[in-house]
Design a protein around this motif. Structure first.
Motif, PDB file in Angstrom:
ATOM      1  N   LEU A   7     -47.566  51.844  -0.856  1.00 25.53           N
ATOM      2  CA  LEU A   7     -47.070  52.331   0.427  1.00 25.53           C
ATOM      3  C   LEU A   7     -45.590  52.723   0.368  1.00 25.53           C
ATOM      4  O   LEU A   7     -45.221  53.803   0.858  1.00 25.53           O
ATOM      5  CB  LEU A   7     -47.314  51.318   1.534  1.00 25.53           C
ATOM      6  N   PRO A   8     -44.693  51.898  -0.207  1.00 25.12           N
ATOM      7  CA  PRO A   8     -43.286  52.319  -0.275  1.00 25.12           C
ATOM      8  C   PRO A   8     -43.089  53.637  -1.023  1.00 25.12           C
ATOM      9  O   PRO A   8     -42.256  54.455  -0.628  1.00 25.12           O
ATOM     10  CB  PRO A   8     -42.609  51.154  -1.000  1.00 25.12           C
ATOM     11  N   VAL A   9     -43.867  53.847  -2.093  1.00 28.34           N
ATOM     12  CA  VAL A   9     -43.753  55.104  -2.835  1.00 28.34           C
ATOM     13  C   VAL A   9     -44.247  56.261  -1.978  1.00 28.34           C
ATOM     14  O   VAL A   9     -43.612  57.319  -1.893  1.00 28.34           O
ATOM     15  CB  VAL A   9     -44.545  55.039  -4.156  1.00 28.34           C
ATOM     16  N   ASN A  10     -45.388  56.057  -1.328  1.00 29.30           N
ATOM     17  CA  ASN A  10     -45.913  57.109  -0.458  1.00 29.30           C
ATOM     18  C   ASN A  10     -44.937  57.470   0.650  1.00 29.30           C
ATOM     19  O   ASN A  10     -44.798  58.641   1.028  1.00 29.30           O
ATOM     20  CB  ASN A  10     -47.245  56.661   0.163  1.00 29.30           C
ATOM     21  N   MET A  11     -44.257  56.474   1.183  1.00 28.73           N
ATOM     22  CA  MET A  11     -43.323  56.733   2.273  1.00 28.73           C
ATOM     23  C   MET A  11     -42.156  57.612   1.813  1.00 28.73           C
ATOM     24  O   MET A  11     -41.651  58.441   2.575  1.00 28.73           O
ATOM     25  CB  MET A  11     -42.810  55.425   2.856  1.00 28.73           C
ATOM     26  N   LYS A  12     -41.742  57.439   0.553  1.00 30.49           N
ATOM     27  CA  LYS A  12     -40.712  58.324   0.007  1.00 30.49           C
ATOM     28  C   LYS A  12     -41.198  59.770   0.024  1.00 30.49           C
ATOM     29  O   LYS A  12     -40.478  60.693   0.417  1.00 30.49           O
ATOM     30  CB  LYS A  12     -40.368  57.933  -1.432  1.00 30.49           C
ATOM     31  N   GLY A  13     -42.447  59.958  -0.427  1.00 32.50           N
ATOM     32  CA  GLY A  13     -43.014  61.295  -0.460  1.00 32.50           C
ATOM     33  C   GLY A  13     -43.194  61.872   0.928  1.00 32.50           C
ATOM     34  O   GLY A  13     -42.890  63.047   1.172  1.00 32.50           O
ATOM     35  N   ILE A  14     -43.690  61.054   1.849  1.00 33.65           N
ATOM     36  CA  ILE A  14     -43.911  61.500   3.219  1.00 33.65           C
ATOM     37  C   ILE A  14     -42.587  61.920   3.865  1.00 33.65           C
ATOM     38  O   ILE A  14     -42.500  62.953   4.542  1.00 33.65           O
ATOM     39  CB  ILE A  14     -44.602  60.387   4.030  1.00 33.65           C
ATOM     40  N   THR A  15     -41.545  61.114   3.658  1.00 31.37           N
ATOM     41  CA  THR A  15     -40.232  61.427   4.229  1.00 31.37           C
ATOM     42  C   THR A  15     -39.710  62.757   3.696  1.00 31.37           C
ATOM     43  O   THR A  15     -39.209  63.604   4.448  1.00 31.37           O
ATOM     44  CB  THR A  15     -39.235  60.305   3.921  1.00 31.37           C
ATOM     45  N   ALA A  16     -39.836  62.944   2.382  1.00 25.69           N
ATOM     46  CA  ALA A  16     -39.341  64.185   1.776  1.00 25.69           C
ATOM     47  C   ALA A  16     -40.147  65.391   2.242  1.00 25.69           C
ATOM     48  O   ALA A  16     -39.582  66.427   2.624  1.00 25.69           O
ATOM     49  CB  ALA A  16     -39.395  64.071   0.256  1.00 25.69           C
ATOM     50  N   LEU A  17     -41.463  65.264   2.236  1.00 22.90           N
ATOM     51  CA  LEU A  17     -42.317  66.401   2.565  1.00 22.90           C
ATOM     52  C   LEU A  17     -42.263  66.776   4.038  1.00 22.90           C
ATOM     53  O   LEU A  17     -42.478  67.936   4.395  1.00 22.90           O
ATOM     54  CB  LEU A  17     -43.767  66.084   2.172  1.00 22.90           C
ATOM     55  N   SER A  18     -41.962  65.801   4.885  1.00 28.02           N
ATOM     56  CA  SER A  18     -41.965  66.075   6.323  1.00 28.02           C
ATOM     57  C   SER A  18     -40.976  67.170   6.705  1.00 28.02           C
ATOM     58  O   SER A  18     -41.172  67.881   7.693  1.00 28.02           O
ATOM     59  CB  SER A  18     -41.644  64.797   7.111  1.00 28.02           C
ATOM     60  N   GLY A  19     -39.917  67.327   5.914  1.00 25.11           N
ATOM     61  CA  GLY A  19     -38.932  68.359   6.195  1.00 25.11           C
ATOM     62  C   GLY A  19     -39.181  69.663   5.463  1.00 25.11           C
ATOM     63  O   GLY A  19     -38.422  70.619   5.627  1.00 25.11           O
ATOM     64  N   GLU A  20     -40.262  69.706   4.653  1.00 26.08           N
ATOM     65  CA  GLU A  20     -40.502  70.881   3.832  1.00 26.08           C
ATOM     66  C   GLU A  20     -41.774  71.638   4.195  1.00 26.08           C
ATOM     67  O   GLU A  20     -41.927  72.809   3.825  1.00 26.08           O
ATOM     68  CB  GLU A  20     -40.557  70.474   2.354  1.00 26.08           C
ATOM     69  N   VAL A  21     -42.704  70.971   4.895  1.00 24.56           N
ATOM     70  CA  VAL A  21     -43.995  71.595   5.189  1.00 24.56           C
ATOM     71  C   VAL A  21     -44.108  71.951   6.670  1.00 24.56           C
ATOM     72  O   VAL A  21     -43.277  71.546   7.495  1.00 24.56           O
ATOM     73  CB  VAL A  21     -45.157  70.655   4.806  1.00 24.56           C
ATOM     74  N   ARG A  22     -45.142  72.709   6.981  1.00 21.35           N
ATOM     75  CA  ARG A  22     -45.376  73.051   8.381  1.00 21.35           C
ATOM     76  C   ARG A  22     -45.741  71.800   9.174  1.00 21.35           C
ATOM     77  O   ARG A  22     -45.261  71.588  10.288  1.00 21.35           O
ATOM     78  CB  ARG A  22     -46.501  74.083   8.478  1.00 21.35           C
ATOM     79  N   SER A  23     -46.594  70.951   8.599  1.00 16.51           N
ATOM     80  CA  SER A  23     -46.984  69.712   9.273  1.00 16.51           C
ATOM     81  C   SER A  23     -47.695  68.793   8.301  1.00 16.51           C
ATOM     82  O   SER A  23     -48.232  69.246   7.280  1.00 16.51           O
ATOM     83  CB  SER A  23     -47.909  70.018  10.460  1.00 16.51           C
TER      84      SER A  23
END
Length: 286
Positions: A186-202
């Motif tokens: 989960l902590p690793v996924n959260m890093k990815g989610i945080t980064a991607l949230s600003g790069e994708v449409r949704s």
């Protein structure tokens, strides 16, 4: 002469694909009938990782249906494996000694099922000598059946499945997961989610890896990323994606194999950009 693309997709009544379809459909309908009637609820790796009597009953049903036709084949089912990543790896190693290995997740999205959230499915794959050759996912709520055969394409209710056309992250809708492994994944996924949230449409996180992959295959999602998955979560869905024209790898770009637990699946067009974003965010888990 009728073109190859117009030849209807037909499954032989005694083929392994037909057995997978029949097993997934029958188990799925039974699971749907048990919605809201769970009698036994337990946890596995964490308080968020649930298992019910319905999971166990559905897996028993699927095992019986498969072994009736293929008694010499090996079956690796989620409910027959102890909790935790190490146990999953060991179970896969043991089961892979058989040439033909069925990989079964009786309910992918158990937490959704328990809470009545209508997003869960049955996932069944068949691997031959380590390569997935059949993948079937059945969503009983929507009565959607996703089927793939190695080299023959992927289909949803007989209609050919094709990935989406987005060519950049900024135009893409991605699925992610909130893994029940609270200590590592989960902590690793959260890093990815945080980064991607600003790069994708949704971003979307609907709680079923198998259905996320099926949706990538059908073009409903541009891609899917998650760290800490098990082989039964993704084996069928991976074949659906690749047979629909998409791409699947681990989170640093290595080719998919049954032991991959950190997964990226896309339409192929955004794959490299997504991998680079995960690398920069230190969110590969590898």
């Amino acid at each position: 002469m009728e073109s190859q693309s117009k030849i209807p997709y037909v499954v032989g009544s005694k083929s392994p694909t037909a057995v997978a379809i029949n097993s997934a459909s029958k188990a799925g309908e039974w699971i749907k009938s048990r919605l809201g009637l769970v009698k036994e609820l337990n946890t596995k790796v964490s308080a968020q990782d649930l298992v019910t009597d319905v999971d166990k009953g559905a897996e028993a049903m699927i095992r019986k249906l498969i072994l009736t036709h293929f008694p010499d084949h090996e079956i690796l089912g989620e409910e027959g494996v102890a909790p935790g990543a190490a146990a999953s790896v060991e179970a896969l190693t043991q089961a892979s000694r058989s040439d033909y290995l069925w990989i079964v997740d009786p309910i992918d999205g158990t937490t959704n099922f328990v809470h009545g959230f209508p997003y869960f499915c049955v996932s069944i794959a068949l691997a031959y000598k380590g390569e997935v050759i059949i993948g079937v996912i059945y969503d009983p709520i929507r009565d959607e059946l996703f089927v793939a055969e190695k080299g023959k394409g992927a289909y949803i209710h007989g209609k050919k499945s094709v990935v989406s056309e987005e060519s950049s992250l900024e135009d893409s809708i991605l699925a992610v997961g909130f893994n029940p492994d609270r200590d590592y994944a989960l902590p690793v996924n959260m890093k990815g989610i945080t980064a991607l949230s600003g790069e994708v449409r949704s971003l979307r996180a609907a709680g079923s890896a198998a259905l996320h992959l099926a949706y990538v295959a059908t073009g409903r999602l541009s891609g899917y990323y998650e760290v800490g998955l098990n082989v039964w979560d993704v084996a069928a869905g991976v074949l659906l994606v690749t047979e629909s024209g998409g791409k699947v790898s681990d989170t640093v770009g290595n080719s998919y194999h049954l032991g991959v637990r950190n997964l990226v699946a896309t339409n192929g067009k955004i794959h490299d950009e997504l991998l680079e974003s995960l690398k920069v965010a230190d969110a590969t888990g590898l």
